[in-house]
Design an enzyme around this catalytic site. Structure first.
Site, PDB file in Angstrom:
ATOM      1  N   PHE A 157      -0.327   1.722  11.644  1.00 29.42           N
ATOM      2  CA  PHE A 157       0.427   2.429  10.617  1.00 29.42           C
ATOM      3  C   PHE A 157       0.275   3.926  10.875  1.00 29.42           C
ATOM      4  O   PHE A 157      -0.824   4.410  11.140  1.00 29.42           O
ATOM      5  CB  PHE A 157      -0.083   2.064   9.222  1.00 29.42           C
TER       6      PHE A 157
ATOM      7  N   ASP B 263      -9.378  -0.953   9.234  1.00 32.19           N
ATOM      8  CA  ASP B 263      -8.413  -0.673   8.170  1.00 32.19           C
ATOM      9  C   ASP B 263      -7.990  -2.021   7.587  1.00 32.19           C
ATOM     10  O   ASP B 263      -7.397  -2.850   8.286  1.00 32.19           O
ATOM     11  CB  ASP B 263      -7.217   0.082   8.750  1.00 32.19           C
TER      12      ASP B 263
ATOM     13  N   TYR C 242      -3.255  -1.405  -3.524  1.00 33.50           N
ATOM     14  CA  TYR C 242      -1.957  -1.600  -4.180  1.00 33.50           C
ATOM     15  C   TYR C 242      -1.080  -2.641  -3.510  1.00 33.50           C
ATOM     16  O   TYR C 242       0.048  -2.848  -3.941  1.00 33.50           O
ATOM     17  CB  TYR C 242      -1.203  -0.278  -4.339  1.00 33.50           C
ATOM     18  N   LYS C 243      -1.589  -3.279  -2.468  1.00 35.69           N
ATOM     19  CA  LYS C 243      -0.807  -4.330  -1.822  1.00 35.69           C
ATOM     20  C   LYS C 243      -1.272  -5.674  -2.397  1.00 35.69           C
ATOM     21  O   LYS C 243      -0.959  -5.992  -3.536  1.00 35.69           O
ATOM     22  CB  LYS C 243      -0.980  -4.219  -0.308  1.00 35.69           C
TER      23      LYS C 243
ATOM     24  N   ARG D 154      10.314  -7.718   7.286  1.00 41.38           N
ATOM     25  CA  ARG D 154       8.972  -8.148   6.870  1.00 41.38           C
ATOM     26  C   ARG D 154       9.044  -8.965   5.595  1.00 41.38           C
ATOM     27  O   ARG D 154       9.727  -8.596   4.638  1.00 41.38           O
ATOM     28  CB  ARG D 154       8.086  -6.928   6.550  1.00 41.38           C
TER      29      ARG D 154
END
Lengths: 413, 413
Positions: free
Chosen positions: B127, B199, B224-225, B372
């Protein structure tokens, strides 16, 4: 001098143009809140705004709110709403991260803008995180820190060496409440070839600030004190437009990228204050800040300052019979929106604050010996000042603070 | 192979031990939400918990909540609640700041622990913020970054040079959904004398993680995922206990100090994971995270993983007739909780996702060509997987995505 009466105070309240704002805050019954310089009171609009973000923007609209609710641009839209309070252009302020991280960014950016100068000047009595963060930043950069008392001749002496890259000072001292001459100090710092970073934590929302007109290079501030955005609410960074293309901060996350949605591998900072952003921000907390900033859009900061000066002046006068030392400058021009007093007995300060809290007058204590009282013109009345001062004089005179229960220390002082 | 029917899926749902959790989330009518890997859905407990923090802890109890509501220790109490989800001891995890800042801290701490090694290995396809932050950190430290494809032989080759201080990899690749062998890679990295930073943004809450058992040195993740803590919610840092007295991160704010309330001028980091903290945290946002972590305390992560594998497997099988390329590993052992597909026509990917969204099936698109789909076992049903797969096959087969309105790009993709 004729002592002011409670009746006089009630008359001042009746004539106060800021008085209607009091009704826009939640204030518990029986409490006079003189700690808004630590944590501002809750704006009544905040719970609804937060609930709307949570239930509608997050719960119902989910990920699409990054576009439809303006989440992606929130650091900039909040920055633009905050900008008038600090005398900045809308695109010079971004909201995000905490004060500590933003100080770190500013100190390193300043050191990079002056590669042949390796000293950062801080102030001996600054809030510890300013000192600690500067320590961390100069260590990384192979620079050194020099600490001075900015209210005396030491600052000019430190600048004379010609090796100072940046000066970091608090606009208002968190302990003493001293208000610094931002324009004059910034001019002196610039004349020496250094950059000026202001910490606005204890002034923003309480004191008129003109960052652009007064020439600041960078500034950082929190929003949970006089800006009433809630505990630990996101902080902000000011980056003067002249540094937008050149200031490089090291927390180079994707929100500071020129084209974040290209998802390319190389960091290219955008040429705006947004280059001081790093990653995604807590939007639930941002919503409370937005409610508060929308309220401030209706506030005339000159009136806030007038009332703040009147209140601190009144509190100093009314508490004089207590015989405490005045730590805050006596000259209103050099005073923020707080009054700091010291008890001649160093053991008496903490329990005196506790005894006042037991009476519903909330101030706080700062080691080693300071009793702090913050005055928030938006939600305090002159009668509150009168009652608080009366309570303080009584607590000191009667020795009420000697009750052993007031000596018990809480974890967070 | 006999194709699974919708009826089969309904039977699986009826027998699903995780099924009751669906009722603990707000899920809009008519939506199948396959974007929980970007922003998790709202737990029903969150609005009440946030309202209580705002109205009672902040509004009524004001500054005293720093003590009475546990605000000061919130980074640690939330860390302890999160620790079981990552296989850490309670005191090895602290919650605060964002992913970008925490990555910065970990990379610099690792470089300082290996002063004679000046290379940080990252992954080409990580990312962007991981790449950008590493860039920013190595530049400050006079180090260099080397990027590899960690799913091939390049990582071993990079380590062989003996100059690698640290390796930073994503446990699950945000684009492809590839799940890395944390134990094996960490061992290989340690054997070369380097430190390992993970990560966890795309794995925590979806995949069982055993940081301690698998030997990780540092880890960073967002909440938050799959952790459903709300947009931009605070991130966390894991610091293995063996580094608690020695790892030095540069954002040395007062919350990481050994004795923060002494307000001394010198930074002395505390000998726990709290030395990775900097300043005050947004407690309004923390409250939503706490609601979500309290829900996770009742979740068996092995069951989550079983259902996740079953769902991604099913989606891959059911979407095969669409003829899209499978970007995610076919082997379930090497797959996170997402399926990434690519359209042979590079212009078709984005509008295909938009056409699905118009049908109520929310996934997302990641440049240059990835569709995705994230699978959150806590709130998705097998029938949702069936319906989403059916919709995708139809959108591709019918060419529905060619409608011009699906080509319009939003700001945030």
């Amino acid at each position: 001098m004729t002592q002011i009466t409670r009746e006089d105070c009630a008359k001042l309240d009746a004539a106060d143009p800021l008085a209607p704002f009091r009704d826009e805050f939640v204030l518990p019954d029986g409490v006079i809140y003189l700690d808004g310089n630590s944590l501002g009171a809750l704006p009544k609009a905040a719970p609804g705004r937060v609930a709307d973000l949570i239930e509608r923007e997050w719960g119902r609209d989910l990920v699409k709110s990054w576009n439809t609710a303006g989440w992606w641009d929130k650091p900039r839209t909040l920055g633009a709403k905050l900008a008038p309070l600090v005398g900045a252009a809308p695109h010079e302020v971004v909201v995000g991260d905490g004060t500590s991280a933003n100080l770190f960014k500013a100190v390193i950016a300043a050191l990079r803008l002056a590669p042949d100068r390796r000293v950062v000047v801080g102030e001996t009595g600054n809030f510890p995180t300013d000192l600690y963060i500067t320590q961390g930043a100069v260590e990384l950069m192979g620079a050194t820190e020099r600490r001075v008392d900015p209210d005396g001749p030491e600052l000019a002496e430190a600048l004379a060496a010609g090796d100072v890259a940046a000066v970091l000072l608090s606009h208002v001292d968190y302990r003493t409440g001293a208000l610094r001459d931002m324009a004059g100090i910034t001019r002196m710092v610039h004349d020496s070839g250094a950059l000026m970073i202001w910490d606005l934590c204890h002034s923003v929302g309480a004191v008129p600030i003109e960052l652009s007109a007064w020439g600041a290079d960078f500034a950082v501030g929190c929003t949970y004190k006089y800006l009433n955005a809630g505990p630990g609410a996101p902080a902000f960074s000011y980056v003067a437009e002249r540094h937008h293309a050149t200031a490089r901060q090291p927390l180079s996350g994707w929100h500071g990228h020129a084209r974040p949605f290209d998802f390319t591998g190389d960091y290219v900072p955008v040429d705006t204050a947004s280059r001081f952003l790093s990653g995604s921000q807590p939007l639930v907390a941002d919503a409370a800040l937005e409610a508060s900033l929308d309220l401030f859009a209706r506030v005339d900061m000159r009136r806030v300052r007038e009332k703040s000066v009147a209140m601190t002046e009144m509190f100093i006068d009314l508490t004089a019979p207590a015989g405490l030392g005045l730590v805050t400058p006596r000259d209103a021009e050099r005073r923020g929106s707080q009054v700091a007093l010291s008890h001649p007995d160093p053991e008496a300060g903490y329990p005196t604050v506790q005894a006042l809290i037991a009476r519903g007058v909330i101030g706080d204590f700062r080691a080693p010996d300071v009793l702090r009282f913050g005055f928030t013109p938006l939600y305090l009345r002159y009668v509150d000042v009168f009652d608080a001062a009366t309570a303080l004089v009584e607590v000191v005179r009667t020795g009420e603070w000697r009750d052993p229960r007031f000596a018990e220390r809480a974890q967070v002082t």
